[in-house]
Design a protein around this motif. Sequence first.
Motif, PDB file in Angstrom:
ATOM      1  N   VAL A 353      56.625   9.477  45.459  1.00 45.66           N
ATOM      2  CA  VAL A 353      57.840   9.570  44.642  1.00 45.66           C
ATOM      3  C   VAL A 353      58.824   8.547  45.219  1.00 45.66           C
ATOM      4  N   PRO A 354      58.828   7.314  44.736  1.00 41.90           N
ATOM      5  CA  PRO A 354      59.656   6.252  45.321  1.00 41.90           C
ATOM      6  C   PRO A 354      61.135   6.573  45.385  1.00 41.90           C
ATOM      7  N   ALA A 355      61.635   7.366  44.423  1.00 41.79           N
ATOM      8  CA  ALA A 355      63.073   7.653  44.379  1.00 41.79           C
ATOM      9  C   ALA A 355      63.544   8.445  45.593  1.00 41.79           C
ATOM     10  N   LEU A 356      62.640   9.180  46.230  1.00 39.24           N
ATOM     11  CA  LEU A 356      63.042  10.005  47.373  1.00 39.24           C
ATOM     12  C   LEU A 356      63.029   9.242  48.680  1.00 39.24           C
ATOM     13  N   GLY A 357      62.365   8.117  48.720  1.00 42.04           N
ATOM     14  CA  GLY A 357      62.346   7.304  49.931  1.00 42.04           C
ATOM     15  C   GLY A 357      61.840   8.077  51.136  1.00 42.04           C
ATOM     16  N   SER A 358      62.575   7.926  52.259  1.00 37.77           N
ATOM     17  CA  SER A 358      62.141   8.550  53.518  1.00 37.77           C
ATOM     18  C   SER A 358      62.308  10.065  53.524  1.00 37.77           C
ATOM     19  N   THR A 359      63.050  10.609  52.556  1.00 34.17           N
ATOM     20  CA  THR A 359      63.240  12.063  52.508  1.00 34.17           C
ATOM     21  C   THR A 359      62.053  12.775  51.869  1.00 34.17           C
ATOM     22  N   TYR A 360      61.110  12.009  51.385  1.00 33.21           N
ATOM     23  CA  TYR A 360      59.939  12.599  50.724  1.00 33.21           C
ATOM     24  C   TYR A 360      59.050  13.300  51.741  1.00 33.21           C
ATOM     25  N   GLU A 361      58.949  14.600  51.642  1.00 32.52           N
ATOM     26  CA  GLU A 361      58.086  15.424  52.498  1.00 32.52           C
ATOM     27  C   GLU A 361      57.234  16.293  51.588  1.00 32.52           C
ATOM     28  N   PRO A 362      56.110  15.752  51.113  1.00 34.75           N
ATOM     29  CA  PRO A 362      55.372  16.417  50.043  1.00 34.75           C
ATOM     30  C   PRO A 362      54.558  17.624  50.502  1.00 34.75           C
ATOM     31  N   SER A 363      54.379  18.527  49.557  1.00 31.06           N
ATOM     32  CA  SER A 363      53.426  19.629  49.684  1.00 31.06           C
ATOM     33  C   SER A 363      52.843  19.858  48.298  1.00 31.06           C
ATOM     34  N   PHE A 364      51.613  20.381  48.257  1.00 30.87           N
ATOM     35  CA  PHE A 364      50.905  20.486  46.987  1.00 30.87           C
ATOM     36  C   PHE A 364      50.267  21.855  46.824  1.00 30.87           C
ATOM     37  N   SER A 365      50.208  22.299  45.579  1.00 24.51           N
ATOM     38  CA  SER A 365      49.444  23.490  45.212  1.00 24.51           C
ATOM     39  C   SER A 365      48.871  23.234  43.829  1.00 24.51           C
ATOM     40  N   ALA A 366      47.829  23.956  43.492  1.00 25.09           N
ATOM     41  CA  ALA A 366      47.184  23.664  42.212  1.00 25.09           C
ATOM     42  C   ALA A 366      46.528  24.910  41.643  1.00 25.09           C
ATOM     43  N   SER A 367      46.403  24.923  40.339  1.00 19.18           N
ATOM     44  CA  SER A 367      45.584  25.919  39.657  1.00 19.18           C
ATOM     45  C   SER A 367      44.347  25.202  39.137  1.00 19.18           C
ATOM     46  N   GLY A 368      43.198  25.828  39.305  1.00 24.07           N
ATOM     47  CA  GLY A 368      41.947  25.230  38.840  1.00 24.07           C
ATOM     48  C   GLY A 368      41.314  24.301  39.839  1.00 24.07           C
ATOM     49  N   ALA A 369      41.830  24.274  41.088  1.00 24.00           N
ATOM     50  CA  ALA A 369      41.241  23.382  42.084  1.00 24.00           C
ATOM     51  C   ALA A 369      41.657  23.814  43.480  1.00 24.00           C
ATOM     52  N   GLN A 370      40.805  23.494  44.429  1.00 22.84           N
ATOM     53  CA  GLN A 370      41.159  23.660  45.835  1.00 22.84           C
ATOM     54  C   GLN A 370      41.903  22.416  46.297  1.00 22.84           C
ATOM     55  N   VAL A 371      42.943  22.634  47.134  1.00 21.11           N
ATOM     56  CA  VAL A 371      43.773  21.526  47.593  1.00 21.11           C
ATOM     57  C   VAL A 371      43.548  21.315  49.091  1.00 21.11           C
ATOM     58  N   ILE A 372      43.263  20.063  49.473  1.00 22.66           N
ATOM     59  CA  ILE A 372      43.104  19.706  50.889  1.00 22.66           C
ATOM     60  C   ILE A 372      44.091  18.593  51.213  1.00 22.66           C
ATOM     61  N   PRO A 373      45.114  18.876  52.041  1.00 25.93           N
ATOM     62  CA  PRO A 373      46.082  17.826  52.394  1.00 25.93           C
ATOM     63  C   PRO A 373      45.400  16.685  53.142  1.00 25.93           C
ATOM     64  N   GLY A 374      45.911  15.460  52.924  1.00 20.98           N
ATOM     65  CA  GLY A 374      45.370  14.294  53.604  1.00 20.98           C
ATOM     66  C   GLY A 374      46.064  14.026  54.921  1.00 20.98           C
ATOM     67  N   ALA A 375      45.618  13.007  55.617  1.00 23.44           N
ATOM     68  CA  ALA A 375      46.181  12.673  56.923  1.00 23.44           C
ATOM     69  C   ALA A 375      47.511  11.961  56.797  1.00 23.44           C
ATOM     70  N   LYS A 376      47.751  11.261  55.705  1.00 20.07           N
ATOM     71  CA  LYS A 376      48.990  10.524  55.517  1.00 20.07           C
ATOM     72  C   LYS A 376      49.851  11.188  54.453  1.00 20.07           C
ATOM     73  N   LYS A 377      51.145  10.861  54.495  1.00 17.59           N
ATOM     74  CA  LYS A 377      52.106  11.444  53.562  1.00 17.59           C
ATOM     75  C   LYS A 377      51.733  11.094  52.124  1.00 17.59           C
ATOM     76  N   GLY A 378      51.572  12.121  51.303  1.00 17.26           N
ATOM     77  CA  GLY A 378      51.263  11.923  49.883  1.00 17.26           C
ATOM     78  C   GLY A 378      49.790  11.972  49.560  1.00 17.26           C
ATOM     79  N   GLU A 379      48.930  11.913  50.572  1.00 20.86           N
ATOM     80  CA  GLU A 379      47.490  11.954  50.309  1.00 20.86           C
ATOM     81  C   GLU A 379      47.030  13.398  50.138  1.00 20.86           C
ATOM     82  N   VAL A 380      46.161  13.628  49.154  1.00 14.48           N
ATOM     83  CA  VAL A 380      45.648  14.970  48.884  1.00 14.48           C
ATOM     84  C   VAL A 380      44.282  14.844  48.218  1.00 14.48           C
ATOM     85  N   THR A 381      43.411  15.785  48.506  1.00 19.79           N
ATOM     86  CA  THR A 381      42.082  15.826  47.885  1.00 19.79           C
ATOM     87  C   THR A 381      41.985  17.078  47.028  1.00 19.79           C
TER      88      THR A 381
END
Length: 532
Positions: A353-381
Amino acid sequence: MSGGKETPRQKMIGMMYLVLTALLALQVNSAILMKFRLLDDSMMLANEKTAASTQAQIDDMEKKAGETKIATDLNRVKVGKDVQAKADALVAYIRTLRENIIKRSGGMAEDKINYANINAEDIVAMEMIGAGNNKNPGKAKELKTKLDEFSSYIKTWVPMAQPMALDAKDDPVARIDEHQKGKNFAELNFENTPMVAALAVLSQRENTVRRYESEALAAISGQLGKEIIKFDEIHAAVSAESKVVAAGTKYIAEMYLTASSKTITPTMTMDGRSIQVKDGKGKVEFTASPGAYDKDGNAKKTWAGKITIKRNGRDSSFTVKQEYIVAKPVVQVQSASVQALYLNCGNKLNIQVPALGSTYEPSFSASGAQVIPGAKKGEVTLIPSAKEVNLNVSSNGNKLSTENFKVRLIPKPEIMILSGGRPMDLKKGLTAPGPREISLVAKPDESFKNFLPEDARYRITSFEIALVRGRRPVGAPQTVNGSQINLNSYAAQAQAGDRYMVEVKDVKRMNFRNQIESVSGIQNTLFNIPLN
């Protein structure tokens, strides 16, 4: 001593008291008694001046309260008068003790200047210490009680006020003297004490009472007019409809003055929560949460604030309501395949999310899929388990967006038969007696392999082969647990017109987790290799 800031006169009187205490410890006589007389006269003169000064303080308080006409100020004057009354009552009691000692010791001499009996130690002892029993306890015990009560009372306004009737063990001078340290207040100040020295002891206590009274009145007076708002900070301010203006459109703003006061500290809240106030300004800071976005991606919201100050002795509150617009952040999804994900595969996404710049601290959840956080900020499987996946994107606990993905089935691999490492032409066939060995491979769909190479790893683990002549097999068919076979035994019997019949029995796929699973539903699993 109060330990607070003292005037030079108060410091002088304090030093005189220390000298008095030291002289009493030495129990001196003769000409030094005249020094006690001078000491007593000096402190009495200072006491009269202090009494006049405290009355001036009361008069000034009444004048200020009359100008403000605030109920709290009028009450403060009443409190000040109560302090004065208690001090006056204690001073009057001390003066009575003085008069009794002077009277019982013979009063004034014929010259009306000197005392008739400047020593009179026995009179002082009887008057102040008494016989040491309940019938005649002496006045010093009652004096100590009254002094201690006043010290405790005055601490409300003079926190540093110290007890004025110390026993020897608490007195900084007497406690280091072997002959004095075991004495109580009465014995320390009035035992074997000449009459004129006893008067100096009493005048010193009176002086301390008056000093505490003056400090208390100063503290109370300092609160007068506290609730009156005096605007001493004036600033120019501008409020614009928007800081961003397109060419050809109007810039609209309001210019005005703001005023504040250094003498008051308002309390402020935003949506019911207290906020930090510095230099009279409240800092409004919060993380904008998503809302009902319109077609342009904007959501209108409001926040409410309240400012509370003391005015005319009462709380006065002012409210403010401010509208703001939350723009939907642009969520960038980077992936080999953004339009759709593959079922039961490790679909790697990079969500920024470019608009958030350095304040971007992402987290993810999903329906219909398992979520695996990645090693870098914003990466997810994502590992889809349904036909559609809804991925919720949040930052610092605040939801930003929901991204929707369709889910594709894994395309089936193509089965190929190789000889010498090259694919066979099954329509033309081979010259008899045919190949000496063959191997089978499951070739993944090219697009799937490019998107998810770690999920496109196939191999054939079982197949059946037979040499067929007409409609009958030549020899027994063989089942191969693997992907290749040596055909020398068949080649010795093979003739032109024969064919090899190959049927694939089992195909395995290794996924991105290096887990093995069977592949079902492959249509072309039966092959014929003609021998010419």
